[in-house]
Design an enzyme around this catalytic site. Structure first.
Site, PDB file in Angstrom:
ATOM      1  N   TYR A  58      41.542  45.357  44.297  1.00  0.00           N
ATOM      2  CA  TYR A  58      41.953  43.946  44.324  1.00  0.00           C
ATOM      3  C   TYR A  58      43.464  43.746  44.150  1.00  0.00           C
ATOM      4  CZ  TYR A  58      36.974  42.917  43.368  1.00  0.00           C
ATOM      5  OH  TYR A  58      35.612  42.843  43.404  1.00  0.00           O
ATOM      6  N   HIS A 115      32.245  50.768  43.540  1.00  0.00           N
ATOM      7  CA  HIS A 115      32.539  49.491  44.195  1.00  0.00           C
ATOM      8  C   HIS A 115      31.900  49.368  45.574  1.00  0.00           C
ATOM      9  CE1 HIS A 115      35.989  46.359  44.926  1.00  0.00           C
ATOM     10  NE2 HIS A 115      34.804  45.881  45.250  1.00  0.00           N
TER      11      HIS A 115
HETATM   12  N1  NAP Z   1      31.194  44.091  46.181  1.00  0.00           N
HETATM   13  C1  NAP Z   1      31.868  43.692  45.126  1.00  0.00           C
HETATM   14  O1  NAP Z   1      32.045  44.473  44.217  1.00  0.00           O
HETATM   15  C2  NAP Z   1      32.362  42.293  45.022  1.00  0.00           C
HETATM   16  C3  NAP Z   1      32.408  41.476  46.149  1.00  0.00           C
HETATM   17  C4  NAP Z   1      32.791  40.170  45.985  1.00  0.00           C
HETATM   18  C5  NAP Z   1      33.160  39.697  44.738  1.00  0.00           C
HETATM   19  N2  NAP Z   1      33.149  40.496  43.652  1.00  0.00           N
HETATM   20  C6  NAP Z   1      33.536  39.995  42.312  1.00  0.00           C
HETATM   21  O2  NAP Z   1      32.868  38.757  42.119  1.00  0.00           O
HETATM   22  C7  NAP Z   1      33.840  37.789  41.750  1.00  0.00           C
HETATM   23  C8  NAP Z   1      33.341  36.403  42.087  1.00  0.00           C
HETATM   24  O3  NAP Z   1      33.337  36.208  43.493  1.00  0.00           O
HETATM   25  P1  NAP Z   1      34.274  35.107  44.120  1.00  0.00           P
HETATM   26  O4  NAP Z   1      35.697  35.400  43.701  1.00  0.00           O
HETATM   27  O5  NAP Z   1      33.970  34.992  45.550  1.00  0.00           O
HETATM   28  O6  NAP Z   1      33.873  33.840  43.263  1.00  0.00           O
HETATM   29  P2  NAP Z   1      33.138  32.462  43.471  1.00  0.00           P
HETATM   30  O7  NAP Z   1      33.344  31.830  42.166  1.00  0.00           O
HETATM   31  O8  NAP Z   1      31.767  32.629  43.999  1.00  0.00           O
HETATM   32  O9  NAP Z   1      33.945  31.687  44.648  1.00  0.00           O
HETATM   33  C9  NAP Z   1      35.322  31.649  44.687  1.00  0.00           C
HETATM   34  C10 NAP Z   1      35.748  30.683  45.808  1.00  0.00           C
HETATM   35  O10 NAP Z   1      35.413  29.349  45.407  1.00  0.00           O
HETATM   36  C11 NAP Z   1      36.592  28.562  45.241  1.00  0.00           C
HETATM   37  N3  NAP Z   1      36.409  27.772  44.021  1.00  0.00           N
HETATM   38  C12 NAP Z   1      36.196  28.240  42.767  1.00  0.00           C
HETATM   39  N4  NAP Z   1      36.062  27.198  41.913  1.00  0.00           N
HETATM   40  C13 NAP Z   1      36.187  26.060  42.634  1.00  0.00           C
HETATM   41  C14 NAP Z   1      36.132  24.686  42.295  1.00  0.00           C
HETATM   42  N5  NAP Z   1      35.898  24.271  41.055  1.00  0.00           N
HETATM   43  N6  NAP Z   1      36.295  23.783  43.291  1.00  0.00           N
HETATM   44  C15 NAP Z   1      36.482  24.189  44.570  1.00  0.00           C
HETATM   45  N7  NAP Z   1      36.559  25.477  44.942  1.00  0.00           N
HETATM   46  C16 NAP Z   1      36.400  26.422  43.986  1.00  0.00           C
HETATM   47  C17 NAP Z   1      37.733  29.538  45.100  1.00  0.00           C
HETATM   48  O11 NAP Z   1      38.940  28.963  45.588  1.00  0.00           O
HETATM   49  P3  NAP Z   1      40.151  28.522  44.597  1.00  0.00           P
HETATM   50  O12 NAP Z   1      40.970  29.723  44.313  1.00  0.00           O
HETATM   51  O13 NAP Z   1      40.854  27.484  45.398  1.00  0.00           O
HETATM   52  O14 NAP Z   1      39.533  27.944  43.353  1.00  0.00           O
HETATM   53  C18 NAP Z   1      37.247  30.695  45.995  1.00  0.00           C
HETATM   54  O15 NAP Z   1      37.513  30.439  47.357  1.00  0.00           O
HETATM   55  C19 NAP Z   1      35.089  38.261  42.461  1.00  0.00           C
HETATM   56  O16 NAP Z   1      36.253  37.641  41.967  1.00  0.00           O
HETATM   57  C20 NAP Z   1      35.027  39.728  42.169  1.00  0.00           C
HETATM   58  O17 NAP Z   1      35.449  39.966  40.840  1.00  0.00           O
HETATM   59  C21 NAP Z   1      32.744  41.795  43.788  1.00  0.00           C
END
Ligand code: NAP
Length: 310
Positions: A58, A115
Site C-alpha cells: 500500500y 496478501h
Molecule cells: N485483498 C486484500 O488484502 C484487501 C483488498 C482490499 C482492501 N483491503 C483492506 O480493507 C480496507 C478497507 O477497504 P476499503 O479501503 O475499500 O474501505 P471501505 O471503507 O469499504 O471503502 C472505502 C471507500 O469509501 C469511501 N468512503 C469511506 N467513508 C465514506 C463516507 N463516510 N462517505 C463517503 N464515502 C466514503 C472512501 O473514499 P474517501 O477517501 O473519499 O472517504 C473509499 O473510496 C483497505 O483499506 C485495506 O486495508 C485488503
C-alpha cells in the site's frame, strides 16, 4: 468506540479498523501530503480505533509508523501483509517483514497476513511459505498469522473454503457487504467453528459510497440473473434503506450492516477524508439497522455473487 475480543487471538480490538489500503490509502490515493495521512491515523487513534490494517504493497506503512511515534505500542494492534505475486521465497518473507518493521517503527507486528491469496496459489504458499511465518512467530516478530483473499477475482471465497480446514490461520480478511453476502453461507460458519478472527473489507468500497457505481452494480446483478429487477428501483437505488431506518446515509447503513453480522469482529473502514473518518466512527458505534431492513437486504441479495462493490 466499542471493543470486541478478536476471535482466538484474544486481542481486544475496536470494532472499527482503519484500512490503510483500498482506493483511499489514507489519502495517498488522491495525492494528499503524507502529513495529512499521518494526521488521519492519529485522529483515528485519538477516537479509540486501536486496529490498523496496512500492507507493504500500500505504501502507507511508513505513515502508520510515523503516526504511532510516541503512542504506547501495546495499545495498538497492527496488521500488515506480505505480497507474493511478483516473487516469493522464505528469504523474501524474512526480508519483507524486516522492512515492514522498520517502516512501522516497531519490533513486532500483531498480525502478519499473506496478501490477496488466490485459490490457485494457496497450496503452494501453505507448503513453501507458511513455515517461515511460523518461524517468525516463534521468534516473536509476529504474534498471529492471517490470510486475506483476492475478493475481486474470488467473489465466492474459494481460497477460504479450501484453506480454513487446515486450521492454521488465526485471522481472515474477508470481503463482505450488502451487495455480496456470500461469506455468510460460504465461510462464516467455519470461521466461527474455529474461532478465527474475522476482519471485513469492502464494507462500502465504491458501490456503496457512489450512487452511479451502485446503479452499475445493481445492473450487473440484474444482467447476471442474480437480482430481481421488479424488486429494485434504479432511480432510487436502495432508497428503502433510508426511508425505513434511522440510517443517515447508505454508507452509514453499509458499515452497520457488516458490523452486526454474526461472525464478524472488525469492520475495516478506508478513507482519506477526516470528515468521513468521523462519520464512519459514528456509524460503527450505532446500533444495528432495524431487523426488517436487514431481512429485506438479505432477501434482495440472496443470490448475488457477481459483484464485490469494487
Ligand atoms: N485483498 C486484500 O488484502 C484487501 C483488498 C482490499 C482492501 N483491503 C483492506 O480493507 C480496507 C478497507 O477497504 P476499503 O479501503 O475499500 O474501505 P471501505 O471503507 O469499504 O471503502 C472505502 C471507500 O469509501 C469511501 N468512503 C469511506 N467513508 C465514506 C463516507 N463516510 N462517505 C463517503 N464515502 C466514503 C472512501 O473514499 P474517501 O477517501 O473519499 O472517504 C473509499 O473510496 C483497505 O483499506 C485495506 O486495508 C485488503
Amino acid at each position: 468506540m466499542d471493543y470486541v475480543t478478536f476471535g482466538r487471538t484474544g486481542l481486544r480490538v475496536s470494532v472499527m479498523g482503519l484500512g490503510c489500503g483500498g482506493p483511499s490509502r489514507i489519502g495517498q490515493g488522491s495525492g494528499q501530503d503524507e502529513s495529512a495521512s499521518i494526521a488521519l491515523v492519529r485522529r483515528a487513534l485519538d477516537a479509540g480505533v486501536n486496529f490498523i490494517d496496512t500492507a507493504e504493497a500500500y505504501g502507507t506503512e511508513a505513515m502508520v509508523g510515523a503516526a504511532l511515534h510516541g503512542v504506547d505500542r501495546h495499545k495498538v494492534v497492527i496488521s500488515t501483509k506480505k505480497s507474493y505475486r511478483k516473487e516469493i521465497s522464505p528469504a523474501l518473507v524474512r526480508q519483507g517483514l524486516e522492512e515492514s518493521l522498520r517502516r512501522l517503527r516497531t519490533d513486532y507486528v500483531d498480525i502478519y497476513n499473506l496478501h490477496g491469496v488466490g485459490p490457485e496459489d494457496y497450496g503452494r504458499l501453505r507448503d513453501e511459505i507458511l513455515p517461515t511465518f511460523f518461524q517468525l512467530r516463534d521468534e516473536g516478530k509476529i504474534r498471529f498469522i492471517g490470510v486475506s483473499e483476492m475478493f475481486n477475482e474470488d467473489k465466492t471465497h474459494q481460497m477460504l473454503i479450501d484453506s480454513l480446514p487446515d486450521n492454521v490461520w488465526d485471522v481472515a480478511m474477508i470481503g463482505f457487504n450488502i451487495l455480496n453476502q456470500t461469506a455468510r453461507n460460504q465461510v462464516f460458519g467455519q470461521t466461527q467453528a474455529q474461532n478465527v478472527a474475522v476482519q471485513i473489507m469492502f464494507a462500502v468500497r465504491r458501490s456503496l459510497s457512489q450512487r452511479d457505481k451502485l446503479v452499475e452494480a445493481l445492473q450487473t446483478l440484474i444482467d447476471a440473473g442474480q437480482l430481481d429487477p421488479t424488486e429494485v428501483d434504479l432511480t432510487n437505488p436502495l432508497g428503502f434503506v433510508l426511508e425505513e431506518s434511522d440510517a443517515t446515509s447508505l454508507v452509514d447503513a453499509a458499515y452497520r450492516f457488516c458490523r452486526y453480522e454474526p461472525g464478524v469482529h472488525v469492520v475495516l473502514s478506508g478513507t482519506g477524508n477526516p470528515a468521513h473518518l468521523q462519520a464512519n466512527i459514528e456509524s460503527l458505534s450505532r446500533p444495528p439497522l432495524p431487523e426488517p431492513v436487514v431481512q429485506k437486504l438479505r432477501h434482495l441479495f440472496r443470490n448475488a455473487s457477481a459483484v464485490t462493490g469494487q
